[in-house]
Design a protein around this motif. Structure first.
Motif, PDB file in Angstrom:
ATOM      1  N   LYS A 174      -3.676   0.077   9.159  1.00 26.51           N
ATOM      2  CA  LYS A 174      -3.249   1.387   9.633  1.00 26.51           C
ATOM      3  C   LYS A 174      -3.272   1.831  11.161  1.00 26.51           C
ATOM      4  O   LYS A 174      -2.613   2.672  11.714  1.00 26.51           O
ATOM      5  CB  LYS A 174      -3.653   2.363   8.387  1.00 26.51           C
ATOM      6  N   LYS A 209      -9.436   9.027  12.576  1.00 24.39           N
ATOM      7  CA  LYS A 209      -9.552   9.306  11.058  1.00 24.39           C
ATOM      8  C   LYS A 209      -9.609   8.110  10.051  1.00 24.39           C
ATOM      9  O   LYS A 209      -9.161   7.118  10.422  1.00 24.39           O
ATOM     10  CB  LYS A 209      -8.364  10.204  10.795  1.00 24.39           C
ATOM     11  N   ASP A 210     -10.324   8.539   9.080  1.00 24.19           N
ATOM     12  CA  ASP A 210     -10.399   7.263   7.979  1.00 24.19           C
ATOM     13  C   ASP A 210      -8.950   6.929   7.178  1.00 24.19           C
ATOM     14  O   ASP A 210      -8.824   5.832   7.057  1.00 24.19           O
ATOM     15  CB  ASP A 210     -11.434   7.521   6.906  1.00 24.19           C
ATOM     16  N   SER A 211      -8.000   7.772   7.376  1.00 22.09           N
ATOM     17  CA  SER A 211      -6.619   7.682   6.925  1.00 22.09           C
ATOM     18  C   SER A 211      -5.815   7.994   7.903  1.00 22.09           C
ATOM     19  O   SER A 211      -5.094   9.267   8.087  1.00 22.09           O
ATOM     20  CB  SER A 211      -6.305   8.715   5.785  1.00 22.09           C
ATOM     21  N   ASN A 264       0.855  -1.078  -0.006  1.00 20.77           N
ATOM     22  CA  ASN A 264       0.056  -0.034  -0.013  1.00 20.77           C
ATOM     23  C   ASN A 264       0.824   1.142   0.005  1.00 20.77           C
ATOM     24  O   ASN A 264       1.785   1.341   0.883  1.00 20.77           O
ATOM     25  CB  ASN A 264      -1.078   0.076   1.119  1.00 20.77           C
ATOM     26  N   ARG A 306      -7.506  -0.103   6.407  1.00 24.46           N
ATOM     27  CA  ARG A 306      -7.786   0.980   7.552  1.00 24.46           C
ATOM     28  C   ARG A 306      -7.403   0.472   8.709  1.00 24.46           C
ATOM     29  O   ARG A 306      -7.010   1.040   9.730  1.00 24.46           O
ATOM     30  CB  ARG A 306      -9.300   1.451   7.355  1.00 24.46           C
ATOM     31  N   GLY A 365       1.029   4.564   0.540  1.00 23.99           N
ATOM     32  CA  GLY A 365       0.671   5.710   1.208  1.00 23.99           C
ATOM     33  C   GLY A 365       1.859   6.457   1.576  1.00 23.99           C
ATOM     34  O   GLY A 365       2.902   6.306   0.998  1.00 23.99           O
ATOM     35  N   TYR A 403      -1.877   9.017   7.139  1.00 26.31           N
ATOM     36  CA  TYR A 403      -1.975  10.362   6.343  1.00 26.31           C
ATOM     37  C   TYR A 403      -2.100  11.439   7.423  1.00 26.31           C
ATOM     38  O   TYR A 403      -1.675  12.774   7.330  1.00 26.31           O
ATOM     39  CB  TYR A 403      -3.020  10.716   5.398  1.00 26.31           C
ATOM     40  N   CYS A 404      -2.961  11.231   8.277  1.00 25.13           N
ATOM     41  CA  CYS A 404      -3.122  12.312   9.268  1.00 25.13           C
ATOM     42  C   CYS A 404      -1.792  12.499  10.130  1.00 25.13           C
ATOM     43  O   CYS A 404      -1.487  13.614  10.467  1.00 25.13           O
ATOM     44  CB  CYS A 404      -4.420  11.975  10.399  1.00 25.13           C
TER      45      CYS A 404
END
Length: 240
Positions: free
Chosen positions: A151, A188-190, A120, A148, A122, A193-194
């Motif tokens: 992560k 958070k959904d990500s 993945n 998700r 990201g 990334y947050c």
């Protein structure tokens, strides 16, 4: 969510080969094609091929991975290779896999342990055993809910269980509270990334690759391997 994919393989300790493997890059498309036709070098289903991995990469970049031999014709449209006529690229490190082709959303990596991994791409390149992803697809055969969860568990490990004196010092120097950061990102959904966007100094402490290890059943995450960033990246095949 985009849908562009690449496939890659490690050629040696010093080189990797990689390139475009089509749109619709999610696991139930590209992943299933690999599982069904290119999971190992040899297959009883395709006795005429001595090495299916060599064959696949010899074809060059493609808009769709087809069944072995389909480049010669005679197969249904969605079972055929959609070849682009361009060879796969060669790089000196796994880091190069996502560096030369823009907007890649999925990676499929055949490593020198003779196993496929889902990567993945990201902010962290999260390398996950193929079987672990395959065993955690939802009722539509999609991997996104599982990613998700991966992560969230990764950020929980980094901010709760990861032990490193330099990392602890960095947190104190920035007046951060690990508990508050964890609470913020996991909601958070990500979450990764947050973490990347809001705590960049902490994110940059780590190597940009993360390795996920599965338990013996290949159904649950056993542990994460996370490394401090160094001047020279050590290839993940050597991580333990």
């Amino acid at each position: 969510m985009g849908d562009l994919s690449i496939i890659a393989r490690r050629l040696s300790d010093k080189y990797v080969q990689y390139g475009f493997s089509g749109s619709g890059g999610y696991f139930k498309n590209v992943g299933f094609r690999i599982c069904n036709w290119y999971y190992k070098r040899k297959s009883e289903d395709f006795p005429d091929y001595d090495d299916l991995i060599e064959y696949l990469f010899s074809l060059g970049e493609t808009n769709l991975i087809g069944i072995p031999g389909s480049e010669k014709g005679g197969q249904k449209f969605d079972y055929s290779h959609w070849l682009l006529g361009t060879p796969y690229r060669v790089g000196k490190t796994e880091r190069s896999i996502f560096s030369q082709i823009a907007f890649i959303d999925y990676g499929y990596f055949f490593d020198s342990d003779e196993k496929w991994y889902y990567v993945n791409p990201g902010p962290f390149r999260i390398k996950i055993p193929f079987e672990l992803v395959d065993n955690n697809l939802d009722d539509k055969n999609l991997e996104f809910d599982f990613l998700r969860e991966v992560k969230r568990q990764l950020m929980t490990y980094i901010l709760k269980d990861y032990k490193n004196e330099k990392f602890e010092k960095l947190i104190k120097e920035n007046n951060f509270d690990k508990g508050e950061i964890l609470k913020t990102v996991v909601e958070k959904d990500s979450p990764v990334y947050c973490f990347f966007e809001n705590y960049r100094s902490l994110f940059e402490f780590f190597d940009d690759w993360i390795v996920v290890k599965a338990d013996e059943s290949q159904k649950k995450i056993d542990r994460f391997i996370v490394r401090e960033k160094t001047d020279v990246h050590t290839e993940t095949i050597f991580w333990e």
